[in-house]
Design an enzyme around this catalytic site. Structure first.
Site, PDB file in Angstrom:
ATOM      1  N   ASN A   1       0.912  -1.184  -0.036  1.00 13.33           N
ATOM      2  CA  ASN A   1      -0.017  -0.009   0.151  1.00 13.33           C
ATOM      3  C   ASN A   1       0.871   1.328   0.020  1.00 13.33           C
ATOM      4  O   ASN A   1       1.600   1.625   1.129  1.00 13.33           O
ATOM      5  CB  ASN A   1      -0.870  -0.032   1.233  1.00 13.33           C
ATOM      6  CG  ASN A   1      -2.050   1.160   1.290  1.00 13.33           C
ATOM      7  OD1 ASN A   1      -1.661   2.189   0.909  1.00 13.33           O
ATOM      8  ND2 ASN A   1      -3.249   0.820   1.537  1.00 13.33           N
TER       9      ASN A   1
ATOM     10  N   HIS B   1       1.209   6.245   1.445  1.00 11.53           N
ATOM     11  CA  HIS B   1       1.784   6.906   2.556  1.00 11.53           C
ATOM     12  C   HIS B   1       2.952   7.814   1.742  1.00 11.53           C
ATOM     13  O   HIS B   1       3.400   8.960   2.363  1.00 11.53           O
ATOM     14  CB  HIS B   1       2.500   6.070   3.811  1.00 11.53           C
ATOM     15  CG  HIS B   1       1.287   5.656   4.646  1.00 11.53           C
ATOM     16  ND1 HIS B   1       0.740   6.385   5.662  1.00 11.53           N
ATOM     17  CD2 HIS B   1       0.951   4.282   4.745  1.00 11.53           C
ATOM     18  CE1 HIS B   1      -0.140   5.313   6.120  1.00 11.53           C
ATOM     19  NE2 HIS B   1      -0.064   4.305   5.631  1.00 11.53           N
TER      20      HIS B   1
ATOM     21  N   ARG C   1       3.777  18.926   1.881  1.00  9.62           N
ATOM     22  CA  ARG C   1       4.370  20.126   0.936  1.00  9.62           C
ATOM     23  C   ARG C   1       3.665  20.666  -0.083  1.00  9.62           C
ATOM     24  O   ARG C   1       3.617  21.807  -0.568  1.00  9.62           O
ATOM     25  CB  ARG C   1       5.870  19.864   0.708  1.00  9.62           C
ATOM     26  CG  ARG C   1       6.897  19.913   1.771  1.00  9.62           C
ATOM     27  CD  ARG C   1       7.041  21.288   2.338  1.00  9.62           C
ATOM     28  NE  ARG C   1       7.590  21.434   3.553  1.00  9.62           N
ATOM     29  CZ  ARG C   1       8.920  21.814   3.468  1.00  9.62           C
ATOM     30  NH1 ARG C   1       9.507  21.854   2.221  1.00  9.62           N
ATOM     31  NH2 ARG C   1       9.660  21.863   4.870  1.00  9.62           N
TER      32      ARG C   1
ATOM     33  N   HIS D   1      -5.674   3.543  -1.771  1.00 10.29           N
ATOM     34  CA  HIS D   1      -6.883   3.842  -1.399  1.00 10.29           C
ATOM     35  C   HIS D   1      -7.400   5.325  -1.802  1.00 10.29           C
ATOM     36  O   HIS D   1      -6.799   6.250  -1.335  1.00 10.29           O
ATOM     37  CB  HIS D   1      -6.661   3.654   0.161  1.00 10.29           C
ATOM     38  CG  HIS D   1      -8.187   3.925   1.069  1.00 10.29           C
ATOM     39  ND1 HIS D   1      -8.148   3.888   2.198  1.00 10.29           N
ATOM     40  CD2 HIS D   1      -9.387   4.404   0.530  1.00 10.29           C
ATOM     41  CE1 HIS D   1      -9.456   4.054   2.792  1.00 10.29           C
ATOM     42  NE2 HIS D   1     -10.170   4.366   1.796  1.00 10.29           N
TER      43      HIS D   1
ATOM     44  N   ARG E   1      -9.568   7.954  -0.838  1.00  8.60           N
ATOM     45  CA  ARG E   1     -10.497   8.377  -0.148  1.00  8.60           C
ATOM     46  C   ARG E   1     -11.267   9.554  -0.368  1.00  8.60           C
ATOM     47  O   ARG E   1     -10.962  10.465  -1.338  1.00  8.60           O
ATOM     48  CB  ARG E   1      -9.685   8.837   1.482  1.00  8.60           C
ATOM     49  CG  ARG E   1      -8.817   7.680   2.024  1.00  8.60           C
ATOM     50  CD  ARG E   1      -8.378   8.423   3.499  1.00  8.60           C
ATOM     51  NE  ARG E   1      -9.420   8.734   4.219  1.00  8.60           N
ATOM     52  CZ  ARG E   1      -9.776   7.804   5.219  1.00  8.60           C
ATOM     53  NH1 ARG E   1      -8.964   6.809   5.620  1.00  8.60           N
ATOM     54  NH2 ARG E   1     -10.761   8.446   6.153  1.00  8.60           N
TER      55      ARG E   1
ATOM     56  N   ARG F   1      -7.094  12.739   1.194  1.00  7.85           N
ATOM     57  CA  ARG F   1      -6.074  13.171   2.112  1.00  7.85           C
ATOM     58  C   ARG F   1      -4.794  12.808   1.496  1.00  7.85           C
ATOM     59  O   ARG F   1      -3.700  13.256   1.882  1.00  7.85           O
ATOM     60  CB  ARG F   1      -6.290  13.011   3.450  1.00  7.85           C
ATOM     61  CG  ARG F   1      -6.067  11.472   3.865  1.00  7.85           C
ATOM     62  CD  ARG F   1      -6.132  10.828   5.308  1.00  7.85           C
ATOM     63  NE  ARG F   1      -7.382  11.204   5.944  1.00  7.85           N
ATOM     64  CZ  ARG F   1      -7.659  10.629   6.768  1.00  7.85           C
ATOM     65  NH1 ARG F   1      -6.899   9.814   7.868  1.00  7.85           N
ATOM     66  NH2 ARG F   1      -8.917  10.989   7.487  1.00  7.85           N
ATOM     67  N   HIS F   2      -4.576  11.722   0.624  1.00 11.31           N
ATOM     68  CA  HIS F   2      -3.588  11.432   0.066  1.00 11.31           C
ATOM     69  C   HIS F   2      -3.300  11.330  -1.411  1.00 11.31           C
ATOM     70  O   HIS F   2      -3.262  11.951  -2.038  1.00 11.31           O
ATOM     71  CB  HIS F   2      -2.617  10.332   0.770  1.00 11.31           C
ATOM     72  CG  HIS F   2      -3.736   9.006   1.398  1.00 11.31           C
ATOM     73  ND1 HIS F   2      -4.515   8.424   0.565  1.00 11.31           N
ATOM     74  CD2 HIS F   2      -3.737   8.640   2.539  1.00 11.31           C
ATOM     75  CE1 HIS F   2      -5.033   7.618   1.202  1.00 11.31           C
ATOM     76  NE2 HIS F   2      -4.803   7.530   2.574  1.00 11.31           N
TER      77      HIS F   2
ATOM     78  N   GLU G   1      -8.708   0.337  -3.045  1.00 12.32           N
ATOM     79  CA  GLU G   1      -9.850   0.525  -1.881  1.00 12.32           C
ATOM     80  C   GLU G   1     -10.363   1.921  -2.006  1.00 12.32           C
ATOM     81  O   GLU G   1     -10.049   2.957  -2.237  1.00 12.32           O
ATOM     82  CB  GLU G   1      -8.910   0.689  -0.609  1.00 12.32           C
ATOM     83  CG  GLU G   1      -8.025  -0.621  -0.303  1.00 12.32           C
ATOM     84  CD  GLU G   1      -6.931  -0.320   0.905  1.00 12.32           C
ATOM     85  OE1 GLU G   1      -7.091   0.801   1.428  1.00 12.32           O
ATOM     86  OE2 GLU G   1      -6.161  -1.279   1.374  1.00 12.32           O
TER      87      GLU G   1
ATOM     88  N   THR H   1      -7.094   6.321  10.409  1.00 15.09           N
ATOM     89  CA  THR H   1      -6.905   5.456   9.410  1.00 15.09           C
ATOM     90  C   THR H   1      -8.194   4.463   9.368  1.00 15.09           C
ATOM     91  O   THR H   1      -9.034   4.563  10.390  1.00 15.09           O
ATOM     92  CB  THR H   1      -5.830   4.614   9.270  1.00 15.09           C
ATOM     93  OG1 THR H   1      -5.574   3.525   8.433  1.00 15.09           O
ATOM     94  CG2 THR H   1      -5.478   3.530  10.820  1.00 15.09           C
ATOM     95  N   THR H   2      -8.447   3.458   8.595  1.00 17.45           N
ATOM     96  CA  THR H   2      -9.773   2.799   8.558  1.00 17.45           C
ATOM     97  C   THR H   2      -9.651   1.925   9.843  1.00 17.45           C
ATOM     98  O   THR H   2      -9.036   1.010  10.214  1.00 17.45           O
ATOM     99  CB  THR H   2      -9.626   1.708   7.282  1.00 17.45           C
ATOM    100  OG1 THR H   2      -9.047   2.341   6.262  1.00 17.45           O
ATOM    101  CG2 THR H   2     -10.987   1.252   7.127  1.00 17.45           C
TER     102      THR H   2
ATOM    103  N   GLU I   1     -11.219  -9.327   2.610  1.00 14.63           N
ATOM    104  CA  GLU I   1     -10.137  -9.064   3.410  1.00 14.63           C
ATOM    105  C   GLU I   1      -9.968  -8.899   4.998  1.00 14.63           C
ATOM    106  O   GLU I   1     -11.024  -7.845   5.156  1.00 14.63           O
ATOM    107  CB  GLU I   1      -9.227  -7.576   2.758  1.00 14.63           C
ATOM    108  CG  GLU I   1      -7.997  -7.509   3.649  1.00 14.63           C
ATOM    109  CD  GLU I   1      -7.280  -6.155   2.960  1.00 14.63           C
ATOM    110  OE1 GLU I   1      -7.410  -5.641   1.792  1.00 14.63           O
ATOM    111  OE2 GLU I   1      -6.311  -5.516   3.782  1.00 14.63           O
TER     112      GLU I   1
ATOM    113  N   HIS J   1      -3.625  -4.590   7.638  1.00 13.50           N
ATOM    114  CA  HIS J   1      -3.903  -3.255   8.599  1.00 13.50           C
ATOM    115  C   HIS J   1      -3.237  -3.645   9.870  1.00 13.50           C
ATOM    116  O   HIS J   1      -3.173  -4.471  10.432  1.00 13.50           O
ATOM    117  CB  HIS J   1      -5.441  -3.175   9.079  1.00 13.50           C
ATOM    118  CG  HIS J   1      -5.531  -1.508   9.242  1.00 13.50           C
ATOM    119  ND1 HIS J   1      -5.112  -1.016  10.554  1.00 13.50           N
ATOM    120  CD2 HIS J   1      -5.989  -0.576   8.444  1.00 13.50           C
ATOM    121  CE1 HIS J   1      -5.375   0.291  10.460  1.00 13.50           C
ATOM    122  NE2 HIS J   1      -5.959   0.606   8.978  1.00 13.50           N
TER     123      HIS J   1
HETATM  124  N1  PXP Z   1      -5.778  -2.857   4.009  1.00  9.93           N
HETATM  125  C1  PXP Z   1      -6.794  -2.109   3.860  1.00  9.93           C
HETATM  126  C2  PXP Z   1      -8.062  -2.492   3.277  1.00  9.93           C
HETATM  127  C3  PXP Z   1      -6.502  -0.660   4.312  1.00  9.93           C
HETATM  128  O1  PXP Z   1      -7.492   0.101   4.461  1.00  9.93           O
HETATM  129  C4  PXP Z   1      -5.277  -0.445   4.811  1.00  9.93           C
HETATM  130  C5  PXP Z   1      -4.711   1.059   5.172  1.00  9.93           C
HETATM  131  O2  PXP Z   1      -4.986   1.742   4.311  1.00  9.93           O
HETATM  132  C6  PXP Z   1      -4.150  -1.499   4.562  1.00  9.93           C
HETATM  133  C7  PXP Z   1      -4.604  -2.806   4.315  1.00  9.93           C
HETATM  134  C8  PXP Z   1      -2.873  -1.228   5.027  1.00  9.93           C
HETATM  135  O3  PXP Z   1      -2.772  -0.891   6.615  1.00  9.93           O
HETATM  136  P1  PXP Z   1      -1.250  -0.465   7.013  1.00  9.93           P
HETATM  137  O4  PXP Z   1      -1.066   0.787   6.198  1.00  9.93           O
HETATM  138  O5  PXP Z   1      -1.638  -0.214   8.297  1.00  9.93           O
HETATM  139  O6  PXP Z   1      -0.294  -1.509   6.828  1.00  9.93           O
END
Ligand code: PXP
Length: 265
Positions: free
Chosen positions: A8, A11, A19, A44, A46, A50-51, A71, A101-102, A154, A217
């Protein structure tokens, strides 16, 4: 059968948004993730952007050498974007504007939501997009998913990850987002064990029904070994811990370190 890794990369966009210039570029993440041997790019989109934004999604889908798992929440505007951009897989997740976060899995018990989800799933399947549902690791939640035409579930490992962190790190002395941090150690140990049993039971239930099982997660280089003891998981989706490590090691190495742990199972 080896367990696949979805990385994922949201980040990276979090850092960029700090910035609001295109640095680091999210596209630069694609090649190192592939070279390290990962199986999937996860992002993801959103509602609050936000990202990752829709331009990122389009660029990533166009340029990714790996399948893209997108996602998203059940939101009409987002669904339209997903439908047009055509990722390989869509993972439906719950969203709450204020969350860091989720925080949990989809609540499949409300009939109005369930029907809307069913319609969205049908639309995705018509376009040959694989569908996954991000749910809590309970047998009830898996049973809810069984009535829908999905390929994957998941399992949300956040509760397990929080318990693991409460028992094994110095979280208390840092700024944190975990509410139950003052729980007694013996109780935490019991809860941790139960959280792993719940994940195994939910996996069994899903596999019996022919669903593929992913988990994600809060997974990191320490706690992943516990999740790897679960029989039947086909894929892990991991973001925060890999991107955090990559600040020091580079992204390719950080992904490879995780793959080595997964393969050492
Ligand atoms: N899976 C899902 C469905 C998520 O929403 C997230 C966070 O965006 C992740 C996996 C990854 O989680 P983490 O960043 O905590 O590893």
């Amino acid at each position: 059968m080896s367990i696949k890794l979805g990385v994922n990369i949201d980040h990276i966009a979090v850092l960029r948004e700090a910035r609001q210039i295109n640095d680091p570029s999210i596209i630069d993440a694609l090649s190192p993730v592939k070279l390290a041997g990962a199986d999937q790019i996860t992002i993801h989109l959103r509602e609050d952007r936000r990202h990752i934004n829709e331009e990122d999604v389009a660029n990533i889908i166009q340029n990714s050498p790996l399948p893209v798992n997108l996602e998203c929440a059940l939101n009409e505007e987002i669904l339209g974007i997903v439908y047009d951009l055509h990722p390989n897989k869509v993972t439906f997740v719950p969203e709450n504007r204020k969350e860091v976060t989720t925080e949990g899995g989809l609540d499949l018990s409300k009939s109005e939501f369930y029907l809307r989800l069913d319609t969205a799933i049908m639309a995705m399947k018509e376009k040959d997009i694989e569908v996954s549902l991000f749910i809590d690791p309970t047998v009830e939640a898996v049973r809810g998913a069984k009535g829908l035409n999905v390929d994957w579930i998941e399992l949300h490992t956040g509760h397990f990850a929080n318990l693991y962190a409460m028992l094994n790190t110095n979280l208390k002395r840092t700024k944190h987002s975990i509410k139950e941090l003052n729980t007694q150690r013996t109780l935490l140990e019991k809860q941790l064990k139960k959280s792993l049993t719940d994940i195994q039971n939910a996996t069994n239930e899903a596999k019996d029904f022919g669903l593929k099982v992913a988990a994600g997660h809060g997974l990191n280089y320490q706690n992943v070994k516990e999740i790897l003891k679960t029989e039947g998981i086909s894929e892990l989706d991991i973001g925060q811990s890999i991107i955090a490590r990559s600040v020091f090691t580079g992204l390719e190495r950080a992904v490879r370190d995780m793959i080595n742990l997964i393969n050492a199972k």
